[in-house]
Design a protein around this motif. Structure first.
Motif, PDB file in Angstrom:
ATOM      1  N   GLY A 288     -73.742  41.806  81.994  1.00  0.00           N
ATOM      2  CA  GLY A 288     -72.803  42.868  82.696  1.00  0.00           C
ATOM      3  C   GLY A 288     -72.401  42.009  83.943  1.00  0.00           C
TER       4      GLY A 288
ATOM      5  N   ILE B 275     -70.041  39.769  83.791  1.00  0.00           N
ATOM      6  CA  ILE B 275     -69.062  40.180  84.521  1.00  0.00           C
ATOM      7  C   ILE B 275     -67.956  40.711  85.723  1.00  0.00           C
ATOM      8  N   PHE B 276     -68.892  41.339  85.886  1.00  0.00           N
ATOM      9  CA  PHE B 276     -68.944  42.168  86.754  1.00  0.00           C
ATOM     10  C   PHE B 276     -68.188  40.986  87.943  1.00  0.00           C
TER      11      PHE B 276
ATOM     12  N   CYS C 190     -64.963  42.344  88.524  1.00  0.00           N
ATOM     13  CA  CYS C 190     -64.590  43.773  89.635  1.00  0.00           C
ATOM     14  C   CYS C 190     -65.217  43.244  90.359  1.00  0.00           C
TER      15      CYS C 190
ATOM     16  N   ILE D 221     -62.769  52.374  82.392  1.00  0.00           N
ATOM     17  CA  ILE D 221     -62.789  50.445  82.213  1.00  0.00           C
ATOM     18  C   ILE D 221     -62.067  50.148  80.972  1.00  0.00           C
TER      19      ILE D 221
ATOM     20  N   LEU E 282     -61.797  42.239  77.605  1.00  0.00           N
ATOM     21  CA  LEU E 282     -62.081  42.869  77.499  1.00  0.00           C
ATOM     22  C   LEU E 282     -62.956  43.715  76.439  1.00  0.00           C
TER      23      LEU E 282
ATOM     24  N   ASP F  75     -67.542  44.004  75.827  1.00  0.00           N
ATOM     25  CA  ASP F  75     -68.655  43.359  77.298  1.00  0.00           C
ATOM     26  C   ASP F  75     -68.305  44.985  78.473  1.00  0.00           C
ATOM     27  N   VAL F  76     -67.730  46.234  78.263  1.00  0.00           N
ATOM     28  CA  VAL F  76     -67.730  47.156  78.825  1.00  0.00           C
ATOM     29  C   VAL F  76     -68.872  47.764  78.513  1.00  0.00           C
TER      30      VAL F  76
ATOM     31  N   ASP G  34     -71.984  46.378  78.114  1.00  0.00           N
ATOM     32  CA  ASP G  34     -72.400  45.297  78.743  1.00  0.00           C
ATOM     33  C   ASP G  34     -72.326  45.539  80.101  1.00  0.00           C
ATOM     34  N   LEU G  35     -71.754  46.182  80.668  1.00  0.00           N
ATOM     35  CA  LEU G  35     -70.837  46.577  81.772  1.00  0.00           C
ATOM     36  C   LEU G  35     -71.139  47.908  82.521  1.00  0.00           C
TER      37      LEU G  35
ATOM     38  N   TYR H 178     -75.041  47.348  83.342  1.00  0.00           N
ATOM     39  CA  TYR H 178     -75.365  47.063  84.093  1.00  0.00           C
ATOM     40  C   TYR H 178     -74.613  48.551  85.781  1.00  0.00           C
TER      41      TYR H 178
END
Lengths: 425, 603
Positions: free
Chosen positions: B507, B510-511, B515, B558, B575, B579-580, B582-583, B586
């Motif tokens: 996460g 990806i962040f 992001c 998201i 995504l 993935d989301v 994991d975000l 995080y």
């Protein structure tokens, strides 16, 4: 020269003759009463011999020159004299400079008037030198053979700006500190070497002790020396380029046939050195001309300009005190921080684009000014204000002047905090 | 030409005459001559008379080297009788400087001896002014550019006319006394002492830093304020902050004239460095901070258990809470209305907010004041008792009474106090956002509030029906688009990825990639693009908010974006749902679960 130069005999006679002899040893000629004596006076006096013996009446027309070049020179003299007087008191140290200013204002004899005269003459000189340049352009006076003197003049204008700019820092008050910070930042916008020039000028990354010392040395030694030499060359060139410019129709063509080809030297004749250099054209005899003797016509006019210049500067200095703002506070810039007025046009342009306003456009201006006589080779229209033949050139130059003046006016009066547009009323 | 030359030459001569006259005829010379004459008539011995007769006017000066930078004080050039006791009743400038036991002067056998000898102290160490000047205007500092005009005596042309009478008086001199007499409670400087107490009592320290005294960060550092500013500026800045700087967020405190004066004198005495400090002492104060001094300077109120509410109410009044908040008749216009705080928050929340405002509203600008726990408890009790329900008539009136302070008259989120809130109040005219949220969620936000933000729970004031009516009103007046329920998306209620170290690491990767541009590398909502985006990106370090938002809501925001904002639908940018997940792991991982409850709400 005259009859009473015979000396009396004996010691008593020597003593009685002393004043006259001293006077005569200094001044070779009596006050002139005829043309020969007028010529001799101009010719033999150190301070006068830079002038020609005779001048063209066109050079004496007040409306033609407006005395601007002379005013510039006299202002320079005033600046040198008052500047030297101020140097006796000034200390180029950040810890002392401002205190010295306070002393000049408060307790040093004639401190206020000297400082005022120096400040107003400096501002005046920037303005008058610029006006002088305008006069020369609008009368087409830079044309052959005076091209190089124009170039010298442009350089002198830049030196004048630099002198005024370096002097601006010396009081070490808020006005000085921030004006120089802004001005030096403009130099930093130059490509490639800008930052280096800025660093060299300030002796560091910010205006401080090193900058003060550098500006001081430039202001009192380097630039005045450069100025003096260039002014001397400028004057010398006026003589060698045939005096001030004048329209061709004002010349009287001597009714004299040059029978000898100039290049062929007669081996049996003796030539003066000048004749050799310029060709054997030394004219002898009663040639027709319409020129006037410098004494008294030219010298009286010069004296008049001197008196007016000194009077105006003295009046200004009596009426207005040179500004002295708060002591330097490097953490507290005024808003807006403005450069000296003659750089406010630049600062105004910098507010649109740092490079183009600060370096690009002014650089092109200066380059064009330097090249002007080599680009504008049209020989017509010399010696007349706004001659018809020079309509294009004059229009271009006038536009340049007006645009610059407008920018300076906007920068001076119409810019408030955060360089936002304000109206001064 | 000859006439013009003659006139010009005459002019030059005349100006020289004026210059020379100015140069050789000084006012101070006349003052000195007058002094010599009068002193001669007062002289008792012949010797004194002859010595006075021999004296010629000259510039007198005292070079002071013991107090900071070397000073050259020429004040005694005019005030030549300042140390001559025979001139007590003369008019200035020929007047004896007063002798006073308060200044430490001693009287022995009818003769006074000064504690502060002029030969050692000079004049400007105590009085300010420009020591080098020789004309009254310059030496008294009336010249607009002079930074230190005679304290409490000289005023300058640019100063506000209505403040001028208040800027005079001996009290201002204490600011300079305090440069040496630094001990708190020194008898000679009661105004400085009062100002110091007011600095704490009126909560100045909450926002302002003074090295060694306080460490507020919202307002400017005042450690050297006395050196940087003149008294007129200090006065204006306290009495009418917005008159000096239109964008100032400093509240206009309800202070009396003598209180402002005490604060100005105290601030004028803050010059960064005083004459008694050594470099090593300064260093120690800098490293240790000033917390202990603050506690010592604040005078805690003893709270009696039986009078908690009354005492708390008085504290709220005395400690200038209404300089920002609205309560009773006063409204500071900076912070929320406290008139019905008892209906919005419970005791534990208010107490926690007092102790550390950011523990409950992570981006609050409210300073952490250093009152005692007892005082906080009393103030909490007082606030909890504020339960006067505002008159609620039509939904429009309700909006005006409860919502308008933040969301604004036009519903655009630009209410009176909006600029001081973080996150910013929601723009209710943003139809894209309003119509993308289910009606039930909007009702929930009103009734239960949004934790971690300034949106309180209105549940005890607005029941379900009232909240719905209010929303209908908002929809009609501000949103204007007809209400459309958004489609129900296929999103799992629970995060599809189990919480684990590996998931968080994925996460985080990806962040940073996707992001951080808006939400910032620290996830604090301050990314590089944040300033270009309205509404601003969410601060994902706001534990209260992250904890409150369900997995489903985070995942939906998201995956499908947030309409009406800059948040894009990430499902379109590749995504996956994992993935989301994991975000979300995080984001939850970097926010420890906050303790306690946020809002009193409907519960």
């Amino acid at each position: 020269m005259s009859a009473d130069t015979r000396n009396r005999s004996g010691l008593a006679g020597a003593l009685r003759d002393l004043p006259r002899n001293v006077w005569n040893s200094i001044f070779r000629n009596p006050v002139p009463s005829n043309d020969v004596e007028r010529s001799a006076t101009t010719f033999t006096n150190f301070f006068l011999h830079i002038h020609p013996v005779k001048v063209h009446p066109n050079s004496l027309r007040p409306i033609y020159t407006m005395g601007l070049g002379l005013i510039s020179f006299f202002l320079f003299l005033i600046l040198v004299l008052t500047g030297i007087a101020l140097m006796f008191y000034y200390v180029p140290a950040t810890s002392q400079a401002y205190d010295r200013m306070l002393d000049l204002r408060g307790s040093v004899a004639f401190g206020t008037i000297l400082r005022n005269m120096h400040r107003w003459a400096a501002h005046g000189m920037v303005a008058v030198v610029f006006l002088h340049m305008c006069r020369v352009f609008f009368t087409g006076a830079y044309k052959k053979p005076r091209e190089f003197n124009w170039v010298l003049g442009v350089v002198l204008f830049l030196v004048t700006l630099l002198l005024s700019f370096t002097g601006y820092l010396l009081p070490w008050d808020q006005l000085a500190f921030w004006a120089i910070t802004v001005g030096a930042a403009i130099a930093g916008y130059a490509p490639v070497v800008g930052k280096e020039i800025q660093f060299l000028l300030m002796g560091g990354n910010a205006v401080g002790q090193e900058a003060l010392l550098r500006f001081y040395v430039l202001h009192v030694a380097v630039l005045p020396a450069v100025m003096t030499v260039l002014v001397a060359v400028h004057f010398w060139r006026i003589r060698k380029d045939g005096g001030l410019s004048r329209p061709p129709e004002a010349e009287i063509k001597p009714d004299l046939e040059v029978t000898r080809p100039p290049a062929v030297l007669d081996p049996k004749r003796t030539y003066g050195l000048q004749g050799l250099v310029r060709g054997p054209l030394t004219r002898v005899g009663d040639l027709p001309d319409n020129e006037l003797y410098s004494w008294p016509h030219l010298f009286r006019a010069e004296l008049f300009v001197l008196v007016v210049t000194v009077s105006v500067i003295l009046l200004l200095s009596l009426a207005f005190n040179a500004p002295l703002e708060e002591p330097v506070n490097a953490l507290h810039p005024p808003n807006p921080a403005k450069a000296p007025w003659y750089f406010l046009g630049l600062q105004e342009m910098v507010s649109y684009s740092a490079f183009w306003g600060g370096i690009g456009v002014p650089g092109i201006f200066v380059l064009l000014l330097l090249l002007t006589p080599y680009l504008d080779r049209n020989p017509k229209g010399v010696g007349k204000w706004f001659a018809k033949e020079r309509l294009l050139a004059n229009t271009v130059f006038l536009t340049f002047v007006v645009v610059n003046v407008i920018f300076v006016i906007i920068g001076t009066f119409f810019r408030g905090p955060n360089w936002a547009f304000v109206t001064p009323w | 030409m000859r006439l013009a030359l003659a006139i010009g030459t005459f002019l030059i001569l005349a100006i020289h005459g004026v210059v020379f006259y100015n140069q050789f005829s000084h006012r101070w010379e006349r003052n000195q001559v007058a002094y010599f004459d009068q002193a001669r008539s007062l002289a008792k011995s012949e010797a004194e008379r002859t010595s006075l007769a021999d004296r010629k006017p000259r510039i007198e000066q005292i070079v002071v080297t013991s107090f900071g930078e070397t000073r050259v004080d020429r004040c005694t050039t005019c005030h030549i009788a300042s140390d001559d006791p025979r001139f007590v009743n003369h008019a200035q400038p020929l007047r004896t400087h007063p002798y006073s036991p308060a200044l430490g002067d001693l009287e022995k056998n009818g003769k006074w001896e000064r504690r502060h000898k002029f030969s050692e102290f000079g004049c400007t160490v105590c009085h300010d002014g420009q020591g080098r000047g020789l004309s009254p205007e310059y030496s008294h500092g009336q010249d607009h550019y002079w930074p230190d005009p005679l304290l409490g005596y000289a005023t300058q042309a640019g100063w506000r006319k209505d403040f001028l009478p208040m800027l005079k008086g001996k009290a201002y001199l204490e600011a300079n006394c305090a440069q040496c007499h630094t001990e708190p409670g020194f008898r000679g400087t009661p105004t400085v002492e009062r100002g110091r107490q007011l600095f704490f009592a009126t909560n100045c320290y909450g926002c302002h830093k003074i090295e060694g005294l306080s460490d507020g960060t919202i307002g400017p550092d005042l450690s050297e304020v006395g050196r940087m500013w003149k008294v007129d500026y200090l006065w204006a800045r306290i009495a009418d902050p917005k008159s000096v700087l239109a964008t100032s967020i400093m509240p206009k405190f309800n202070l009396k004239e003598d209180e402002i004066r005490a604060l100005v004198v105290f601030l004028k005495s803050r010059k960064g460095k005083n004459f008694t400090e050594t470099e090593i002492q300064r260093f120690k104060v800098k490293t240790a901070g000033g917390a202990e001094l603050v506690q010592a300077t604040l005078r805690p109120v003893v709270i009696k258990p039986g009078e908690m509410v009354a005492q708390g109410g008085k504290l709220i009044e005395d400690r200038a809470c209404t300089a920002c908040h609205k309560l009773g008749g006063r409204d500071g216009g900076i912070a929320p209305d406290l008139s019905f705080q008892g209906l919005l928050k419970d005791e534990s929340w208010i107490f926690a907010h007092f102790k550390n405002p950011r523990s409950t509203v992570p981006d609050s600008i409210m300073p952490a004041f250093r009152f005692t726990d007892d005082e906080f408890k009393a103030m909490t009790s007082s606030l909890v008792s504020q339960k006067s329900v505002p008159p609620l008539g039509s939904p429009a009136a309700t909006y005006q009474a409860l919502c308008q302070r933040c969301h604004g008259e036009k519903g655009d989120g630009h209410g009176l106090i909006a600029e001081h809130l973080d996150p910013y109040p929601r723009d209710l005219t943003n139809a894209g956002f309003m119509n993308s949220k289910p009606f039930a969620r909007l009702v929930d936000s009103i009734r239960n509030g949004v934790p971690g933000t300034s949106m309180p729970a209105w549940g005890r004031i607005l029941d379900e029906a009232k909240a719905k009516e209010l929303l209908d009103h908002i929809q009609k007046t501000f949103v204007k688009d007809p209400r459309k329920e958004p489609p129900v998306r296929q999103v799992d209620d629970k995060n599809v990825v189990a919480m684990s170290k590996e998931s968080m690491d994925r996460g985080a990767g990806i962040f940073v990639a996707r992001c951080a541009g808006c939400h910032g590398k620290k996830a604090d909502g301050k990314g590089a693009n944040a300033l270009d985006i309205l509404p601003r990106p969410r601060n994902l370090r706001n534990g209260w908010f992250v904890n409150y938002a369900s997995d489903r809501r985070l995942a939906e925001s998201i995956l499908y974006g947030v309409q009406g904002t800059a948040m894009p639908p990430w499902i379109d940018y590749g995504l996956s749902r994992n993935d989301v997940g994991d975000l979300i792991n995080y984001i939850r991982g970097i926010n420890p679960k906050p303790k306690g409850d946020q809002n009193a709400g409907a519960k």
